[in-house]
Design a protein around this motif. Sequence first.
Motif, PDB file in Angstrom:
ATOM      1  N   ARG A 261       0.788  -1.295   0.410  1.00  0.00           N
ATOM      2  CA  ARG A 261       0.014   0.016   0.351  1.00  0.00           C
ATOM      3  C   ARG A 261       1.266   1.133   0.319  1.00  0.00           C
ATOM      4  O   ARG A 261       0.501   2.433  -0.584  1.00  0.00           O
ATOM      5  N   CYS A 262       1.787   1.574   0.723  1.00  0.00           N
ATOM      6  CA  CYS A 262       2.923   2.552   1.094  1.00  0.00           C
ATOM      7  C   CYS A 262       4.256   2.204  -0.048  1.00  0.00           C
ATOM      8  O   CYS A 262       4.383   3.517   0.220  1.00  0.00           O
ATOM      9  N   GLY A 263       4.218   0.929  -0.437  1.00  0.00           N
ATOM     10  CA  GLY A 263       6.001   1.507  -1.207  1.00  0.00           C
ATOM     11  C   GLY A 263       7.224   2.291  -0.487  1.00  0.00           C
ATOM     12  O   GLY A 263       6.903   1.731   0.572  1.00  0.00           O
ATOM     13  N   ASP A 264       8.042   2.813  -1.487  1.00  0.00           N
ATOM     14  CA  ASP A 264       9.028   2.581  -0.994  1.00  0.00           C
ATOM     15  C   ASP A 264       9.203   4.655   0.204  1.00  0.00           C
ATOM     16  O   ASP A 264      10.227   3.779   0.390  1.00  0.00           O
ATOM     17  N   GLN A 265       8.132   4.461   0.027  1.00  0.00           N
ATOM     18  CA  GLN A 265       7.975   5.644   0.998  1.00  0.00           C
ATOM     19  C   GLN A 265       8.404   5.476   2.647  1.00  0.00           C
ATOM     20  O   GLN A 265       8.933   6.731   2.639  1.00  0.00           O
ATOM     21  N   ALA A 266       8.489   4.344   2.305  1.00  0.00           N
ATOM     22  CA  ALA A 266       7.617   4.232   4.307  1.00  0.00           C
ATOM     23  C   ALA A 266       8.924   2.903   4.944  1.00  0.00           C
ATOM     24  O   ALA A 266       9.394   2.873   3.754  1.00  0.00           O
ATOM     25  N   ASP A 267       9.264   3.529   5.830  1.00  0.00           N
ATOM     26  CA  ASP A 267      10.386   2.105   6.659  1.00  0.00           C
ATOM     27  C   ASP A 267       9.276   1.008   7.054  1.00  0.00           C
ATOM     28  O   ASP A 267       8.234   1.255   7.585  1.00  0.00           O
ATOM     29  N   TYR A 268      10.105  -0.039   7.057  1.00  0.00           N
ATOM     30  CA  TYR A 268       9.468  -1.114   7.834  1.00  0.00           C
ATOM     31  C   TYR A 268       9.970  -2.066   8.843  1.00  0.00           C
ATOM     32  O   TYR A 268      11.528  -1.994   7.951  1.00  0.00           O
ATOM     33  N   LEU A 269       9.093  -2.513   9.916  1.00  0.00           N
ATOM     34  CA  LEU A 269       9.884  -3.343  11.087  1.00  0.00           C
ATOM     35  C   LEU A 269       8.884  -4.322  11.075  1.00  0.00           C
ATOM     36  O   LEU A 269       7.702  -3.554  12.001  1.00  0.00           O
ATOM     37  N   VAL A 270       9.690  -5.632  11.569  1.00  0.00           N
ATOM     38  CA  VAL A 270       9.204  -6.205  12.521  1.00  0.00           C
ATOM     39  C   VAL A 270       9.191  -6.331  13.805  1.00  0.00           C
ATOM     40  O   VAL A 270      10.406  -6.157  14.393  1.00  0.00           O
ATOM     41  N   GLY A 271       8.377  -5.743  14.245  1.00  0.00           N
ATOM     42  CA  GLY A 271       8.614  -6.244  16.323  1.00  0.00           C
ATOM     43  C   GLY A 271       7.638  -5.504  16.657  1.00  0.00           C
ATOM     44  O   GLY A 271       5.830  -5.742  16.851  1.00  0.00           O
ATOM     45  N   ASP A 272       8.395  -5.844  18.512  1.00  0.00           N
ATOM     46  CA  ASP A 272       6.884  -5.839  19.386  1.00  0.00           C
ATOM     47  C   ASP A 272       6.503  -4.638  20.109  1.00  0.00           C
ATOM     48  O   ASP A 272       7.347  -4.167  20.713  1.00  0.00           O
ATOM     49  N   ALA A 273       5.481  -3.803  20.522  1.00  0.00           N
ATOM     50  CA  ALA A 273       4.639  -3.081  20.864  1.00  0.00           C
ATOM     51  C   ALA A 273       5.372  -2.810  22.102  1.00  0.00           C
ATOM     52  O   ALA A 273       5.712  -1.658  22.834  1.00  0.00           O
ATOM     53  N   GLU A 274       5.982  -4.042  23.274  1.00  0.00           N
ATOM     54  CA  GLU A 274       5.926  -3.734  24.765  1.00  0.00           C
ATOM     55  C   GLU A 274       7.733  -3.947  24.613  1.00  0.00           C
ATOM     56  O   GLU A 274       8.294  -3.311  25.377  1.00  0.00           O
ATOM     57  N   HIS A 275       8.170  -3.541  23.057  1.00  0.00           N
ATOM     58  CA  HIS A 275       9.896  -4.848  23.941  1.00  0.00           C
ATOM     59  C   HIS A 275      10.380  -3.041  21.320  1.00  0.00           C
ATOM     60  O   HIS A 275      11.125  -3.827  20.693  1.00  0.00           O
ATOM     61  N   LEU A 276      10.105  -1.802  21.451  1.00  0.00           N
ATOM     62  CA  LEU A 276      10.283  -1.476  20.022  1.00  0.00           C
ATOM     63  C   LEU A 276      12.137  -1.028  20.099  1.00  0.00           C
ATOM     64  O   LEU A 276      12.620  -0.745  21.142  1.00  0.00           O
ATOM     65  N   PRO A 277      11.851  -2.026  18.739  1.00  0.00           N
ATOM     66  CA  PRO A 277      13.784  -2.190  18.504  1.00  0.00           C
ATOM     67  C   PRO A 277      13.557  -0.381  17.508  1.00  0.00           C
ATOM     68  O   PRO A 277      14.252  -0.154  16.800  1.00  0.00           O
ATOM     69  N   LEU A 278      13.055   0.220  18.603  1.00  0.00           N
ATOM     70  CA  LEU A 278      13.780   2.091  17.709  1.00  0.00           C
ATOM     71  C   LEU A 278      14.460   2.501  19.229  1.00  0.00           C
ATOM     72  O   LEU A 278      14.427   2.700  20.437  1.00  0.00           O
ATOM     73  N   ALA A 279      15.352   3.202  18.894  1.00  0.00           N
ATOM     74  CA  ALA A 279      16.196   4.251  19.380  1.00  0.00           C
ATOM     75  C   ALA A 279      14.860   5.609  20.390  1.00  0.00           C
ATOM     76  O   ALA A 279      13.709   5.895  19.778  1.00  0.00           O
ATOM     77  N   ASP A 280      15.129   5.690  21.396  1.00  0.00           N
ATOM     78  CA  ASP A 280      14.872   6.730  22.296  1.00  0.00           C
ATOM     79  C   ASP A 280      15.015   8.562  21.544  1.00  0.00           C
ATOM     80  O   ASP A 280      15.767   8.690  20.671  1.00  0.00           O
ATOM     81  N   SER A 281      13.804   8.494  21.463  1.00  0.00           N
ATOM     82  CA  SER A 281      13.020  10.578  21.146  1.00  0.00           C
ATOM     83  C   SER A 281      13.540  10.471  19.359  1.00  0.00           C
ATOM     84  O   SER A 281      14.090  11.009  19.012  1.00  0.00           O
TER      85      SER A 281
END
Length: 261
Positions: free
Chosen positions: A86-106
């Motif tokens: 639906r969103c194509g190459d302009q978005a980023d995609y990540l498999v992950g769990d909302a309880e342990h987000l694989p993402l940096a602070d802020s």
Amino acid sequence: MLSFHSQKQAIASAFGKAASSYDASAAFQRRAGLQLIHDMPHFDLPQKVLDLGCGTGYFSHEWQKAGHKVTCLDLSPAMLAQAQQRCGDQADYLVGDAEHLPLADSSFDVAFSSLALQWCDDLSKPLAEMRRVVRPGGVIAFTTLVDGSLEELASAWRKIDEYQHINQFLSEKLIKIALAQAASPDCQLHFRKIVQYYSHAKDLMKDLKGIGATQLQQPRRSGLGGRAVLRKIEEAYDVHRHANGLLPATYHVCFGVIINE
Ligand SMILES: C[S@@+](CC[C@H](N)C(=O)[O-])C[C@H]1O[C@@H](n2cnc3c(N)ncnc32)[C@H](O)[C@@H]1O
């Protein structure tokens, strides 16, 4: 009881199986998410948006169309594949769990999550995670289901057997406690009822299956779904039929908007 990880896998697998049927069955989910966007502040400048539990990316695409940079995150790779279509190459995609987000602070301006957090064991965890990954002054917005949702269907099942067929959801009070545990600053909270109408109970059950909301917290009894059982459910649900000739399916939805500190 399933272990934490196998429970997550079971949720991901149930949603994954429904990835291609989701959109056709998700009229209620679209109403809830659109109302949440309506509750949020308007952004004049492009924002970095996390769509947490993005499913097939309907709302990721809404954010993208409004000029924002979107990261789509979901437990289910199959749902993410739909979001990518639906969103194509302009978005980023990540498999992950909302309880342990694989993402940096802020690392985001906005975290948006519609109708995914009720699948977490402890609501305070994804709320704290969203606070962590959103910069101070950024916005966190979520919807989650509240107890009493789908009570008409639950009560129809209770006339048939003593098993739990509908997941239990948190009460308003427990949602407020989870917010306090996540040390949330002032949260604009609204509790609203959204009613979807169906001709038959089987059409509601088809939608629940179509979106993948089939993974129960309690073990399921096998051998359900025979014609006789379905006929009994239709009969039991029929006591709720409205003057308009239709059956209501009532959802109680919590809408939360937080300005992060
Ligand atoms: C009912 S769908 C909602 C999808 C989308 N937000 C919408 O409103 O159409 C719930 C989604 O949450 C995802 N999900 C469930 N638990 C999750 C978790 N712990 N972390 C990330 N995503 C999760 C499911 O895989 C599914 O795609």
